[in-house]
Design an enzyme around this catalytic site. Structure first.
Site, PDB file in Angstrom:
ATOM      1  N   LYS A 123       0.834  -1.357   0.011  1.00 50.86           N
ATOM      2  CA  LYS A 123       0.054   0.104   0.215  1.00 50.86           C
ATOM      3  C   LYS A 123       0.808   1.032   0.105  1.00 50.86           C
ATOM      4  CE  LYS A 123      -3.493  -2.745  -0.053  1.00 50.86           C
ATOM      5  NZ  LYS A 123      -4.212  -3.223   0.785  1.00 50.86           N
TER       6      LYS A 123
HETATM    7  C1  LIG Z   1      -5.395  -4.379   1.253  1.00 50.36           C
HETATM    8  C2  LIG Z   1      -6.665  -4.463   1.210  1.00 50.36           C
HETATM    9  C3  LIG Z   1      -7.636  -4.617   2.095  1.00 50.36           C
HETATM   10  C4  LIG Z   1      -7.039  -5.375   3.403  1.00 50.36           C
HETATM   11  O1  LIG Z   1      -5.795  -4.775   3.997  1.00 50.36           O
HETATM   12  P1  LIG Z   1      -4.845  -5.445   5.153  1.00 50.36           P
HETATM   13  O2  LIG Z   1      -4.246  -4.238   5.842  1.00 50.36           O
HETATM   14  O3  LIG Z   1      -3.811  -6.454   4.229  1.00 50.36           O
HETATM   15  O4  LIG Z   1      -5.990  -6.338   6.033  1.00 50.36           O
HETATM   16  C5  LIG Z   1      -8.891  -4.559   2.357  1.00 50.36           C
HETATM   17  N1  LIG Z   1      -9.467  -3.934   1.134  1.00 50.36           N
HETATM   18  C6  LIG Z   1      -8.782  -3.518   0.077  1.00 50.36           C
HETATM   19  C7  LIG Z   1      -9.679  -3.018  -0.913  1.00 50.36           C
HETATM   20  C8  LIG Z   1      -7.529  -3.843  -0.015  1.00 50.36           C
HETATM   21  O5  LIG Z   1      -6.768  -3.586  -1.163  1.00 50.36           O
END
Ligand SMILES: *Cc1c(COP(=O)(O)O)cnc(C)c1O
Length: 386
Positions: A184
């Protein structure tokens, strides 16, 4: 093939961040504590949010945001099939039924105009996803939510730094959940945060985050804390550690620079690939926004390309270039078909995108030479003249 593998994503961790992690490890306090507090304050001020809770992941945040609504069997939450599975999984884990609205073909975001007809007496919440960091059209969405008395939980996993009509995601509206997974826009290793403007809801989320305890452990063991706590309800173990916050404290000030670099590279992809029949490129909506460019995701046109998405990804891998798949339409996974009766054809735009989408390499330290390598590899795969 002597060129190094080019991944589709790579976190940028500064020397200062590494030093902060080491300092944390040496400090004697490595789980939730002063660095988490400092990181939450920094998030509050960056996002302009009155209540921020750091978490072990965004999935944890989506889960407790829904659990705190006290959903009953049969309750419905409206979301999109063009998302990571966690968005739907957490709805099911919280005891509710996901109700899906198809996406717009060029933004991959929930088509807000289709939400109204899915609202009924069992609807409790709407969960929009700001795909790739492009904000959903929130004004009409919130108007609908207000009219029907629904909660809005924005899956903002891609959207830290995103702006909608001049306002930062997290600074307005109901509730937002951010992810700090390594892919991210900023990372704490694993991690996430939830923001809300509802004080009572924030207090409930704090309980659900940590065992249902009315006082968090780091206070208890400190000089000023009491050894006593009360269990108000059974909660989860979703707190962030200071080791993670140590990273976050140094990532957050870099976020705007990361987004600038991502934007420059994404816009360069748009220019370099414009008019290629092999690709349909993502398009911006007409409302004012700042795209956080978490992902750059064109759609392959298999007839023109001479290969499908999976074939393209394989051919890129053979050229030592990583790509990502975000995402296949979630309603077509076996659990969702079996449990809720979803089938191919239900959400045609999401299915078409899910079959053709590919995430091309995009990360802040990526060079134009690396980007040119991606484009050259494509020309080769598609049999185009240099
Ligand atoms: C990455 C992601 C999540 C989950 O995030 P984590 O921190 O890995 O639990 C949820 N929704 C979307 C759209 C994502 O891309």
């Amino acid at each position: 093939m002597n060129e190094e593998f080019l991944p589709f994503a790579r976190p940028s961790i500064s020397r200062a961040a590494i030093d902060e992690v080491v300092a944390c490890l040496e400090s004697g306090w490595i789980t939730t504590g002063p660095r988490v507090q400092k990181f939450e304050e920094a998030l509050k001020s960056y996002l302009g949010a009155p209540h921020v809770l750091s978490l072990s992941s965004a999935t944890a945040g989506l889960h407790i945001a829904l659990v705190a609504l006290d959903l009953k069997p049969g309750d419905e939450v409206i979301t999109t099939p063009m998302t990571f599975a966690a968005t739907l999984n957490t709805i099911v884990l919280a005891g509710a039924t996901p109700v899906l609205v198809d996406v717009e073909p060029h933004t991959y975001n929930m088509d807000v105009a289709q939400i109204d007809r899915r609202i009924n007496a069992r609807t409790r919440a709407i969960m929009p996803v700001h795909f790739a960091g492009l904000p959903v059209d929130l004004d009409p969405l919130y108007r609908l939510a207000e009219k029907h008395g629904l909660r809005v939980i924005e899956d903002a996993a891609h959207a830290i730094g995103t702006e909608y009509k001049g306002r930062r995601i997290g600074a307005f509206g109901d509730t937002q959940v951010f992810s700090f997974h390594p892919n991210k826009n900023i990372t704490t290793g694993e991690g996430g945060a939830i923001t809300t403007r509802d004080e009572k809801y924030a207090a409930r989320l704090a309980l659900l985050r940590f065992h249902g305890m009315d006082r968090e452990a780091w206070n208890r063991f400190g000089k000023t804390g009491s050894q006593h706590y009360e269990i108000v309800e059974p909660g989860y173990k979703y707190n962030m550690m200071d080791i993670q916050a140590a990273l976050g404290l140094h990532q957050l000030p870099e976020l705007d620079g990361f987004i600038q670099r991502r934007t420059a590279l994404a816009e360069r992809y748009q220019r370099l690939l414009a008019d290629w029949p092999q690709w349909s490129l993502p398009r911006a909506p007409s409302y004012a926004h700042r795209h956080a460019w978490h992902l750059y995701t064109p759609l392959i046109n298999p007839d023109a390309a001479g290969c499908d998405r999976d074939g393209f990804m394989q051919a890129m891998k053979e050229r030592n270039i990583g790509t990502g798949l975000h995402y296949r339409a979630v309603h077509l996974y076996p659990y969702y078909r079996a449990r809720f009766g979803f089938k191919p054809g239900d959400y045609p735009a999401s299915e078409s995108i899910g079959n053709r989408i590919v995430s091309l390499p995009l990360f802040p330290t990526m060079t134009e030479a690396e980007q040119d390598r991606v484009v050259t590899a494509m020309r080769d795969i598609f049999g185009m003249r240099r």
